[in-house]
Design an enzyme around this catalytic site. Structure first.
Site, PDB file in Angstrom:
ATOM      1  N   ARG A 104      -7.940   3.340  -3.066  1.00 18.70           N
ATOM      2  CA  ARG A 104      -6.951   2.612  -2.247  1.00 18.70           C
ATOM      3  C   ARG A 104      -6.717   3.472  -1.011  1.00 18.70           C
ATOM      4  NH1 ARG A 104      -1.366  -0.315  -3.903  1.00 18.70           N
ATOM      5  NH2 ARG A 104      -2.945  -1.848  -4.454  1.00 18.70           N
ATOM      6  N   HIS A 131      -8.098  -6.873  -0.056  1.00 18.31           N
ATOM      7  CA  HIS A 131      -7.569  -6.542  -1.393  1.00 18.31           C
ATOM      8  C   HIS A 131      -8.288  -7.435  -2.417  1.00 18.31           C
ATOM      9  CE1 HIS A 131      -5.113  -4.926  -4.394  1.00 18.31           C
ATOM     10  NE2 HIS A 131      -3.945  -5.458  -4.128  1.00 18.31           N
ATOM     11  N   GLN A 134      -7.085  -8.070  -6.175  1.00 17.09           N
ATOM     12  CA  GLN A 134      -5.952  -8.989  -6.333  1.00 17.09           C
ATOM     13  C   GLN A 134      -6.435 -10.431  -6.414  1.00 17.09           C
ATOM     14  OE1 GLN A 134      -2.501  -8.117  -6.550  1.00 17.09           O
ATOM     15  NE2 GLN A 134      -2.484 -10.236  -7.258  1.00 17.09           N
ATOM     16  N   ASP A 219       2.790 -12.941   1.263  1.00 17.45           N
ATOM     17  CA  ASP A 219       2.736 -11.501   1.051  1.00 17.45           C
ATOM     18  C   ASP A 219       3.815 -10.888   1.942  1.00 17.45           C
ATOM     19  OD1 ASP A 219       1.935  -8.943   0.316  1.00 17.45           O
ATOM     20  OD2 ASP A 219       0.161  -8.903   1.599  1.00 17.45           O
ATOM     21  N   CYS A 259       1.213 -11.302  -4.423  1.00 12.53           N
ATOM     22  CA  CYS A 259       0.561 -10.161  -5.084  1.00 12.53           C
ATOM     23  C   CYS A 259       1.566  -9.131  -5.595  1.00 12.53           C
ATOM     24  CB  CYS A 259      -0.447  -9.520  -4.131  1.00 12.53           C
ATOM     25  SG  CYS A 259       0.297  -8.821  -2.642  1.00 12.53           S
ATOM     26  N   ARG A 287      -4.294  -8.772 -13.322  1.00 12.03           N
ATOM     27  CA  ARG A 287      -4.973  -7.623 -12.705  1.00 12.03           C
ATOM     28  C   ARG A 287      -5.696  -6.833 -13.799  1.00 12.03           C
ATOM     29  NH1 ARG A 287      -3.179  -5.594  -7.885  1.00 12.03           N
ATOM     30  NH2 ARG A 287      -5.055  -4.325  -8.062  1.00 12.03           N
TER      31      ARG A 287
HETATM   32  N1  NVA Z   1      -0.299  -6.381   2.105  1.00 12.14           N
HETATM   33  C1  NVA Z   1       0.291  -5.471   1.158  1.00 12.14           C
HETATM   34  C2  NVA Z   1      -0.260  -5.695  -0.206  1.00 12.14           C
HETATM   35  C3  NVA Z   1       0.325  -4.795  -1.270  1.00 12.14           C
HETATM   36  C4  NVA Z   1      -0.291  -4.994  -2.622  1.00 12.14           C
HETATM   37  C5  NVA Z   1       0.042  -4.048   1.622  1.00 12.14           C
HETATM   38  O1  NVA Z   1      -1.073  -3.767   2.087  1.00 12.14           O
HETATM   39  O2  NVA Z   1       0.949  -3.232   1.539  1.00 12.14           O
HETATM   40  N1   CP Z   2      -0.426  -6.085  -5.903  1.00  9.77           N
HETATM   41  C1   CP Z   2      -0.661  -4.770  -5.921  1.00  9.77           C
HETATM   42  O1   CP Z   2      -1.757  -4.313  -5.561  1.00  9.77           O
HETATM   43  O2   CP Z   2       0.373  -4.008  -6.353  1.00  9.77           O
HETATM   44  P1   CP Z   2       0.503  -2.421  -6.307  1.00  9.77           P
HETATM   45  O3   CP Z   2       0.650  -2.025  -4.854  1.00  9.77           O
HETATM   46  O4   CP Z   2       1.730  -2.129  -7.108  1.00  9.77           O
HETATM   47  O5   CP Z   2      -0.723  -1.810  -6.900  1.00  9.77           O
END
Ligand code: NVA
Ligand code: CP
Length: 301
Positions: A104, A131, A134, A219, A259, A287
């Site tokens: 990540r 992502h 997800q 989101d 998500c 997930r």
């Molecule tokens: N768009 C959000 C998704 C988190 C799972 C982010 O990138 O923070």
């Molecule tokens: N939806 C998702 O990826 O959640 P986290 O940021 O908690 O991993």
């Protein structure tokens, strides 16, 4: 060892993705029955997190344990990645020891570069651009509740961000129509959009995007790394909230997904996310199941 990566949904064929969803539904059932299934005994997944996570970490770590393997949490704070060791060197070294690497991070280019130098499969656990994990869970959730998504209409309301981009790719791979509503300045990437052709419509009007939708998705307005833009984004996204009025534009049986983490009162109201059309808890749980199949596929098939 396979050198197949999962950086976006486009790395798997539409058939493979559908097979993966079907298998996720099966593995979920096995887990509920208490069946032991450990194809990844003695296998190790490294998990590199340069951003926070609850769902992703818990699901990958639990998934590896259930499959008989081990997951290793690595943060930049206590690895040499955080001290500037070149990404290529980290990829070479880590992939000589572990069986798969989940990352990540911020720039999508970084994970592409890592994958280029990795002998082990690399999984995108969120970048600024995509992502895909997800979306596996979201698609599994849809299939469980409604059957095939082919030909359905999905509305994505809000930021043209990593989730929006992955929905665009999902529209291509799973063959559904996607109606996106995003404000000027926060539109999805033009190339990602163009590649999806006429499966996507883009508008600045959330009500129009939600019209007759079978699934409504949103989101956060400020993603990880954009925390300082919170106030300015709240202004830009004024009117983009998924609330009862917006849901009333969608099909009466429409589902709602997010998500998570969610901000009640910002991008979604509590009555929607905690209401009868919301499937966010199944979505979060999936997930685990979808990623177990991803790991099984990358490491054993
Ligand atoms: N768009 C959000 C998704 C988190 C799972 C982010 O990138 O923070
Ligand atoms: N939806 C998702 O990826 O959640 P986290 O940021 O908690 O991993």
């Amino acid at each position: 060892m396979s050198n197949k990566h999962f950086l976006t949904l486009l790395d798997f064929s539409p058939e493979a993705l559908r097979g993966l969803i079907a298998r996720a539904i099966e593995l979920k059932q096995w887990q509920k029955e208490g069946r032991i299934f450990e194809p990844l005994k003695n296998r190790v997944l490294a998990m590199v997190f340069e951003k926070s996570s609850t769902r992703t970490r818990v699901s990958f770590e639990t998934g590896m344990a259930q499959l008989g393997g081990h997951a290793m949490f690595l943060s930049p704070r206590d690895t040499q990645i955080g001290r500037g060791e070149p990404i290529e060197d980290s990829a070479r070294v880590m992939s000589r020891m572990v069986d798969a690497i989940m990352i990540r991070t911020f720039e999508h280019e970084k994970i592409k570069r890592f994958a280029e130098f990795s002998r082990a499969p690399v999984i995108n656990a969120l970048t600024d651009e995509y992502h895909p994990c997800q979306l596996l869970a979201d698609m599994q959730t849809w299939f469980e509740h409604r059957g095939d998504i082919r030909g359905a209409t999905v509305a994505f309301i809000g930021d043209g961000n990593n989730m929006c981009h992955s929905y665009i790719n999902a529209a291509r791979q799973f063959d559904f129509h996607l109606q996106i509503a995003a404000p000027e300045g926060y539109l999805p990437d033009a190339d990602i959009l163009a590649a999806a052709g006429d499966r996507i419509t883009l508008t600045h009007d959330p009500m129009e995007a939600a019209r007759k939708a079978d699934l409504v998705v949103t989101d956060v307005w400020a993603s990880m790394g954009q925390e300082e833009e919170q106030r300015e984004r709240e202004k830009a996204f004024n009117g983009y909230q998924v609330n009862a009025e917006l849901m009333a534009q969608a099909d009466k049986d429409a589902l709602f997904m997010h998500c998570l983490p969610a901000h009640r009162g910002e991008e979604v109201t509590a009555d929607v996310i905690d209401g009868p059309q919301s499937v966010v808890w199944d979505e979060a749980e999936n997930r685990l199941h979808a990623q177990k199949v991803l790991l099984e596929t990358l490491l054993t098939v």
